[in-house]
Design an enzyme around this catalytic site. Structure first.
Site, PDB file in Angstrom:
ATOM      1  N   GLY A 269      30.415   3.378  15.588  1.00  0.00           N
ATOM      2  CA  GLY A 269      30.432   3.845  14.202  1.00  0.00           C
ATOM      3  C   GLY A 269      30.158   2.716  13.226  1.00  0.00           C
ATOM      4  N   THR A 270      30.704   1.548  13.520  1.00  0.00           N
ATOM      5  CA  THR A 270      30.534   0.397  12.628  1.00  0.00           C
ATOM      6  C   THR A 270      29.054   0.043  12.489  1.00  0.00           C
ATOM      7  OG1 THR A 270      32.695  -0.437  13.296  1.00  0.00           O
ATOM      8  CG2 THR A 270      31.201  -2.015  12.268  1.00  0.00           C
TER       9      THR A 270
ATOM     10  N   ASN B  40      40.239   8.295   7.693  1.00  0.00           N
ATOM     11  CA  ASN B  40      40.843   8.125   9.019  1.00  0.00           C
ATOM     12  C   ASN B  40      42.365   8.021   8.969  1.00  0.00           C
ATOM     13  OD1 ASN B  40      39.513   5.743   7.777  1.00  0.00           O
ATOM     14  ND2 ASN B  40      40.822   4.613   9.190  1.00  0.00           N
TER      15      ASN B  40
ATOM     16  N   GLN C 274      35.158  10.462  11.586  1.00  0.00           N
ATOM     17  CA  GLN C 274      36.352  11.242  11.953  1.00  0.00           C
ATOM     18  C   GLN C 274      36.110  12.755  12.018  1.00  0.00           C
ATOM     19  OE1 GLN C 274      39.184  10.309  13.102  1.00  0.00           O
ATOM     20  NE2 GLN C 274      39.033   8.102  12.775  1.00  0.00           N
TER      21      GLN C 274
ATOM     22  N   GLY D 129      31.037   8.048  19.347  1.00  0.00           N
ATOM     23  CA  GLY D 129      31.373   8.881  20.508  1.00  0.00           C
ATOM     24  C   GLY D 129      32.852   8.918  20.851  1.00  0.00           C
ATOM     25  N   HIS D 130      33.517   7.752  20.755  1.00  0.00           N
ATOM     26  CA  HIS D 130      34.895   7.696  21.259  1.00  0.00           C
ATOM     27  C   HIS D 130      35.889   8.446  20.384  1.00  0.00           C
ATOM     28  CE1 HIS D 130      36.724   4.380  18.686  1.00  0.00           C
ATOM     29  NE2 HIS D 130      35.456   4.288  18.350  1.00  0.00           N
TER      30      HIS D 130
ATOM     31  N   THR E  91      18.101  -1.901  24.940  1.00  0.00           N
ATOM     32  CA  THR E  91      18.084  -0.846  25.969  1.00  0.00           C
ATOM     33  C   THR E  91      19.248   0.108  25.736  1.00  0.00           C
ATOM     34  OG1 THR E  91      17.045  -2.359  27.507  1.00  0.00           O
ATOM     35  CG2 THR E  91      18.141  -0.443  28.473  1.00  0.00           C
TER      36      THR E  91
ATOM     37  N   CYS F 234      49.672  -5.770  10.870  1.00  0.00           N
ATOM     38  CA  CYS F 234      50.808  -6.645  11.158  1.00  0.00           C
ATOM     39  C   CYS F 234      50.271  -7.944  11.728  1.00  0.00           C
ATOM     40  CB  CYS F 234      51.727  -5.971  12.173  1.00  0.00           C
ATOM     41  SG  CYS F 234      53.196  -6.914  12.531  1.00  0.00           S
TER      42      CYS F 234
HETATM   43  N1  PLP Z   1      34.662   4.786  10.225  1.00  0.00           N
HETATM   44  C1  PLP Z   1      35.820   5.445  10.380  1.00  0.00           C
HETATM   45  C2  PLP Z   1      36.237   6.444   9.352  1.00  0.00           C
HETATM   46  C3  PLP Z   1      36.623   5.200  11.500  1.00  0.00           C
HETATM   47  O1  PLP Z   1      37.768   5.850  11.638  1.00  0.00           O
HETATM   48  C4  PLP Z   1      36.184   4.253  12.443  1.00  0.00           C
HETATM   49  C5  PLP Z   1      37.031   3.922  13.612  1.00  0.00           C
HETATM   50  O2  PLP Z   1      38.236   3.933  13.537  1.00  0.00           O
HETATM   51  C6  PLP Z   1      34.951   3.595  12.236  1.00  0.00           C
HETATM   52  C7  PLP Z   1      34.227   3.897  11.112  1.00  0.00           C
HETATM   53  C8  PLP Z   1      34.440   2.580  13.201  1.00  0.00           C
HETATM   54  O3  PLP Z   1      34.015   3.171  14.394  1.00  0.00           O
HETATM   55  P1  PLP Z   1      33.808   2.268  15.707  1.00  0.00           P
HETATM   56  O4  PLP Z   1      35.150   1.853  16.167  1.00  0.00           O
HETATM   57  O5  PLP Z   1      33.107   3.165  16.679  1.00  0.00           O
HETATM   58  O6  PLP Z   1      32.952   1.121  15.312  1.00  0.00           O
END
Ligand code: PLP
Length: 425
Positions: A82-83, A160, A188, A210-211, A247, A335
């Site tokens: 996602g990042t 999130n 999310q 995906g996760h 790849t 923390c």
């Molecule tokens: N954006 C949101 C709203 C998320 O909750 C997260 C992961 O917690 C991310 C982006 C980042 O996703 P990833 O961990 O797959 O890079």
């Protein structure tokens, strides 16, 4: 299956109530991944049949992911997470527009927050919109923040930490009217809300991972609307039609395709059974315990997320005790080395530092059963009562929780130092 890191050490069984952090791989997903890790290891870019076979399966996975968004397969780019999808969207929009200002919110995930901080240090302008106490966003604030030099507006679909949903399709229309690109971090949302109308909306870029919906870690998606220009962020070979080098993570992408199918099939379970489970969890706790607050507009949230303030108690103390009972949940605080920063999301909603530090996020999934919730509901109320009885911030010690923030901060710093000392003992 138990996995030992060291002799005599096994990972304990858990009640997993932290599904916004990550999710278990669905067995159906794992099943389709395995042959691509063992037998069919060809490179999808290879010209021979062994590679073409894999490429065919990638194509099918792309079609399945596209169905989740109601878009065409050509609008899907596979990334590593996602990042990366978030970073690519913002970077690409700034590159193609040639503009130097970003509009975003104060409650984004660090994937966007830290990237926009970085852009600011590089001389770009960033406007971070505030939110209301219930976590919602004002549409007129978005409209007013757009300037002539705005290259992209990036606003998450679902938060999130609180699950609060933003009206991103309306925001996308405002952006289109103003001639500005729009990105949404929808990490999310898959499997929790219906996304099949995305392609019909004015959203230019959308990120997924995906996760978060029962596929594996290490695979993400960036949706890029037809005719929206995009430049690669990972520069290399011609994979992903030249838009993302490297790849492909074949097995994970094949799994992601299956996870997208399951997300669609299970949407109604999430919106009915999981929502009911979440609501029952909240209502039971509210009935059993005083000084409890649900964060975020209750009727405008993901169906699986519950963020609760347990006034007078530190979230870290709750989480440690839950962990001892095998329950996984989380807080938005970081923390680190003796300091507990309250969640930036809850702070932006105006919670006092004390209340923000008392908040725990529980997030449920298709795999949670009533027994999990009932177990958590047996454990939590007496645990909170016990922690409150011990707490110098407890109701017996403080008559009004809306006290002077600075005085409260000082008192908390002292308490924190004591807590950290106790943890480190
Ligand atoms: N954006 C949101 C709203 C998320 O909750 C997260 C992961 O917690 C991310 C982006 C980042 O996703 P990833 O961990 O797959 O890079």
């Amino acid at each position: 299956m138990h996995v030992s890191r060291h002799e005599n050490e096994t990972c304990p069984e858990v009640i997993y109530l932290d599904n916004n952090a990550t999710t278990r791989i669905a067995p159906e997903v794992f099943e389709v991944m395995v042959p691509f890790l063992t037998e069919y290891y060809g490179n999808p870019s290879s010209a021979y049949h062994f590679g073409k076979f894999v490429e065919g399966h990638l194509k099918e996975a792309r079609e399945k992911v596209a169905a989740l968004l109601g878009c065409t397969p050509k609008e899907i780019i596979f990334t590593s997470c996602g990042t990366e999808s978030d970073n690519m969207a913002i970077w690409s929009a700034l590159q193609t527009s040639g503009k130097r200002h970003v509009v975003t919110t104060q409650v984004e995930h660090s994937a966007i927050m830290n990237q926009t901080d970085y852009l600011e240090r590089m001389g770009f302008g960033v406007t971070r919109l505030p939110v209301q106490p219930d976590g919602t966003l004002s549409l007129s604030d978005v409209e007013n923040a757009i300037r002539d030099d705005t290259g992209v507006v990036s606003i998450m679909w679902a938060n999130n930490e609180t699950g609060v949903l933003f009206p991103v399709e309306e925001i996308a229309s405002i952006c289109k009217r103003k001639g500005v690109l729009f990105h949404t971090d929808a990490v999310q949302t898959p499997g929790k809300i219906d996304l099949r109308h995305v392609a019909k909306s004015d959203i230019d870029f959308l990120s997924m991972a995906g996760h978060k919906f029962h596929a594996s870690k290490g695979v993400g998606v960036l949706y890029v609307k037809k005719r929206t220009k995009v430049v690669p962020y990972v520069i290399g070979g011609g994979q992903e039609r030249g838009k993302r080098g490297g790849t492909e993570n074949v097995a994970s992408i094949i799994g992601l395709g299956r996870a997208a199918e399951l997300a669609l099939e299970r949407l109604s379970d999430e919106q009915t059974r999981v929502r009911t489970m979440r609501d029952f969890f909240e209502e039971t706790l509210l009935r059993r315990l005083p000084h409890l607050y649900i964060n975020g507009k209750r009727e405008q949230r993901l169906p699986n997320t519950s963020n609760i303030a347990f006034d007078f108690v530190e979230a870290e103390a709750i989480l440690m005790r839950l962990d001892r009972k095998g329950i996984c949940a989380s807080s938005g605080s970081a923390c680190t080395t003796g300091s507990l920063d309250p969640s930036h999301v809850l702070s932006a909603m105006g919670l006092t530092p004390a209340r923000a530090r008392s908040c725990v996020r529980f997030s449920f999934s298709h795999y949670n059963r009533d027994a999990d919730i009932n177990y958590a509901l047996e454990i939590i109320p007496p645990m909170i009562e016990e922690l409150r009885a011990m707490s110098p911030l407890g109701p017996g010690h403080t008559d009004n929780f809306n006290y002077d923030v600075e005085a409260a901060r000082e008192k908390e710093e002292k308490l924190m130092a004591q807590t950290m000392a106790a943890i480190n003992e």
